[in-house]
Design a protein around this motif. Structure first.
Motif, PDB file in Angstrom:
ATOM      1  N   LEU A 159      51.842   2.860  16.754  1.00 13.14           N
ATOM      2  CA  LEU A 159      52.430   3.213  18.045  1.00 13.14           C
ATOM      3  C   LEU A 159      51.915   2.294  19.151  1.00 13.14           C
ATOM      4  O   LEU A 159      52.691   1.776  19.961  1.00 13.14           O
ATOM      5  CB  LEU A 159      52.108   4.669  18.372  1.00 13.14           C
ATOM      6  CG  LEU A 159      52.543   5.205  19.730  1.00 13.14           C
ATOM      7  CD1 LEU A 159      54.053   5.131  19.884  1.00 13.14           C
ATOM      8  CD2 LEU A 159      52.052   6.632  19.921  1.00 13.14           C
ATOM      9  N   THR A 160      50.608   2.073  19.167  1.00 12.59           N
ATOM     10  CA  THR A 160      50.018   1.225  20.209  1.00 12.59           C
ATOM     11  C   THR A 160      50.509  -0.208  20.100  1.00 12.59           C
ATOM     12  O   THR A 160      50.864  -0.843  21.102  1.00 12.59           O
ATOM     13  CB  THR A 160      48.478   1.263  20.106  1.00 12.59           C
ATOM     14  OG1 THR A 160      48.033   2.610  20.276  1.00 12.59           O
ATOM     15  CG2 THR A 160      47.846   0.389  21.177  1.00 12.59           C
ATOM     16  N   LEU A 195      46.122   5.388  11.624  1.00 12.39           N
ATOM     17  CA  LEU A 195      47.055   4.298  11.350  1.00 12.39           C
ATOM     18  C   LEU A 195      48.370   4.484  12.102  1.00 12.39           C
ATOM     19  O   LEU A 195      48.961   3.508  12.589  1.00 12.39           O
ATOM     20  CB  LEU A 195      47.301   4.183   9.842  1.00 12.39           C
ATOM     21  CG  LEU A 195      46.088   3.742   9.018  1.00 12.39           C
ATOM     22  CD1 LEU A 195      46.398   3.809   7.526  1.00 12.39           C
ATOM     23  CD2 LEU A 195      45.642   2.332   9.399  1.00 12.39           C
ATOM     24  N   THR A 196      48.830   5.728  12.205  1.00 11.88           N
ATOM     25  CA  THR A 196      50.036   5.994  12.992  1.00 11.88           C
ATOM     26  C   THR A 196      49.807   5.644  14.456  1.00 11.88           C
ATOM     27  O   THR A 196      50.671   5.049  15.117  1.00 11.88           O
ATOM     28  CB  THR A 196      50.451   7.470  12.862  1.00 11.88           C
ATOM     29  OG1 THR A 196      50.814   7.731  11.508  1.00 11.88           O
ATOM     30  CG2 THR A 196      51.631   7.800  13.760  1.00 11.88           C
ATOM     31  N   GLN A 256      56.092   1.621   9.946  1.00 13.15           N
ATOM     32  CA  GLN A 256      56.151   2.542  11.081  1.00 13.15           C
ATOM     33  C   GLN A 256      56.285   1.763  12.389  1.00 13.15           C
ATOM     34  O   GLN A 256      57.097   2.106  13.258  1.00 13.15           O
ATOM     35  CB  GLN A 256      54.888   3.407  11.152  1.00 13.15           C
ATOM     36  CG  GLN A 256      54.874   4.572  10.211  1.00 13.15           C
ATOM     37  CD  GLN A 256      53.938   5.656  10.696  1.00 13.15           C
ATOM     38  OE1 GLN A 256      54.220   6.378  11.649  1.00 13.15           O
ATOM     39  NE2 GLN A 256      52.804   5.791  10.030  1.00 13.15           N
ATOM     40  N   ARG A 257      55.484   0.699  12.530  1.00 13.96           N
ATOM     41  CA  ARG A 257      55.567  -0.129  13.732  1.00 13.96           C
ATOM     42  C   ARG A 257      56.966  -0.732  13.883  1.00 13.96           C
ATOM     43  O   ARG A 257      57.548  -0.739  14.966  1.00 13.96           O
ATOM     44  CB  ARG A 257      54.503  -1.228  13.650  1.00 13.96           C
ATOM     45  CG  ARG A 257      54.264  -2.053  14.934  1.00 13.96           C
ATOM     46  CD  ARG A 257      55.221  -3.209  15.098  1.00 13.96           C
ATOM     47  NE  ARG A 257      55.309  -4.080  13.958  1.00 13.96           N
ATOM     48  CZ  ARG A 257      54.636  -5.234  13.843  1.00 13.96           C
ATOM     49  NH1 ARG A 257      53.836  -5.625  14.801  1.00 13.96           N
ATOM     50  NH2 ARG A 257      54.807  -6.005  12.776  1.00 13.96           N
ATOM     51  N   ASP A 258      57.526  -1.235  12.789  1.00 12.56           N
ATOM     52  CA  ASP A 258      58.848  -1.865  12.840  1.00 12.56           C
ATOM     53  C   ASP A 258      59.935  -0.852  13.209  1.00 12.56           C
ATOM     54  O   ASP A 258      60.888  -1.187  13.918  1.00 12.56           O
ATOM     55  CB  ASP A 258      59.172  -2.521  11.502  1.00 12.56           C
ATOM     56  CG  ASP A 258      58.292  -3.739  11.223  1.00 12.56           C
ATOM     57  OD1 ASP A 258      57.610  -4.212  12.156  1.00 12.56           O
ATOM     58  OD2 ASP A 258      58.276  -4.205  10.061  1.00 12.56           O
ATOM     59  N   ALA A 259      59.812   0.382  12.720  1.00 10.89           N
ATOM     60  CA  ALA A 259      60.794   1.413  13.062  1.00 10.89           C
ATOM     61  C   ALA A 259      60.749   1.729  14.554  1.00 10.89           C
ATOM     62  O   ALA A 259      61.788   1.955  15.184  1.00 10.89           O
ATOM     63  CB  ALA A 259      60.538   2.679  12.241  1.00 10.89           C
TER      64      ALA A 259
END
Length: 247
Positions: free
Chosen positions: A164-165, A159-160, A107-110
Motif C-alpha cells: 500500500l505504501t 507486507l500488505t 498487491q502493489r500492482d493491483a
C-alpha cells in the motif's frame, strides 16, 4: 453458546448470505452489477465520480433502488474494494519467500491499476471473500515455518502495508516535491538537498546527500527501490523463522 455477531448487510451479500425472497418479481439488480458499475466510474473519474446517483444512472434505475443492496456509499466502497481484487497467486511448489515476494508485488500492482483504491481505507481488516483469499494464501504458505498463527497474520499485514505504501509513493511521484520547481527527479532532488540542508543541524542527511546517495536515479521511483524494501522485510521474516527454529 457464543452470541452470533451481526455483520453489515453488504458483507452478508458479498458472501451470498442474504435471504432469497421467492415471492414477487425477480429483482432487476444485484450487488455484483452495482459494484461493477461503480468500479467503472471510479476507474474513469476517480472516487469523485462515484455517487449513488451516478451509479444508479449507469445501471438504469432510480438512486433509491440502490439502497436495497447497499445502505450507504461507504458500504458500496467496501464492496468495490473487494470486487476489484484479482485472484491471488497460487503457492504451488514455491518456497514461502519466493511466493510472498510475488504476493506483495501483485498487491502493489493491483493498487496501481486502480489508483482510487488508495483513497479507500485499506487498513480496515478485510471481510470480503476475494480479499480474504489473499490472506488465506499468505497464511498457508507460512505453514511449517515455525511461526505461530498470530505471527503469520502479522507477516501478511506488514507486507500488505508495504504494498500500500509503495503504491502510494509511486502514484504520488509524478511531479517535483515543490510545485513549480525544476527538479526533474530523485538525483536532482538530492543535489538540491545537499545545498539546502545545514550540516550542523542535519549531519546525517547532509552527509548522505553530499555523498550522492541519490546519484544515478532515473526519475522519482525505480523498481529497485521496491525490491530493496521488500527484501528488507523478507530478510526480517527469515531471521524470525530462524529464531523460532532454535527456541
Amino acid at each position: 453458546m457464543e452470541e452470533q455477531r451481526s455483520l453489515p448487510s453488504v458483507v452478508e451479500r458479498m458472501w451470498g448470505r442474504e435471504p432469497v425472497n421467492r415471492r414477487g418479481p425477480r429483482p432487476r439488480l444485484d450487488l455484483a452489477t452495482i459494484t461493477t458499475a461503480a468500479i467503472e466510474l471510479a476507474d474513469a473519474d476517480g472516487l469523485a465520480g462515484v455517487s449513488m446517483a451516478n451509479v444508479a444512472s449507469r445501471v438504469g434505475v432510480a438512486a433509491t433502488a440502490l439502497y436495497r443492496y447497499v445502505d450507504s456509499k461507504e458500504d458500496l466502497l467496501t464492496a468495490m474494494a473487494d470486487a476489484v481484487a484479482p485472484p491471488p497467486p497460487e503457492p504451488g511448489e514455491s518456497a514461502w519467500r519466493e511466493y510472498l515476494a510475488l504476493w506483495t508485488r501483485q498487491q502493489r500492482d493491483a493498487l496501481l491499476e486502480h489508483p482510487w483504491l488508495l483513497s479507500v481505507s485499506m487498513l480496515v481488516p478485510p471481510l470480503g471473500p476475494r480479499r480474504l483469499l489473499w490472506l488465506d494464501r499468505a497464511l498457508a504458505v507460512l505453514e511449517g515455518t515455525g511461526l505461530d498463527h498470530g505471527e503469520r497474520v502479522n507477516v501478511a499485514s506488514a507486507l500488505t502495508g508495504y504494498a500500500l505504501t509503495d503504491a502510494a509513493v509511486v502514484r504520488g511521484s509524478g511531479g517535483p516535491p515543490v510545485a513549480g520547481s525544476e527538479i526533474g527527479g530523485a538525483e536532482e532532488y538530492g543535489e538540491v538537498l545537499a545545498d539546502l540542508v545545514d550540516p550542523a543541524g542535519y549531519p546525517a542527511l547532509s552527509a548522505a546527500m553530499r555523498a550522492g546517495a541519490m546519484r544515478g536515479a532515473v526519475g522519482w521511483v525505480q523498481d529497485e527501490d521496491f525490491t530493496f524494501g521488500l527484501d528488507l522485510l523478507l530478510d526480517g521474516i527469515e531471521a524470525l523463522i530462524r529464531r523460532r527454529a532454535t527456541t
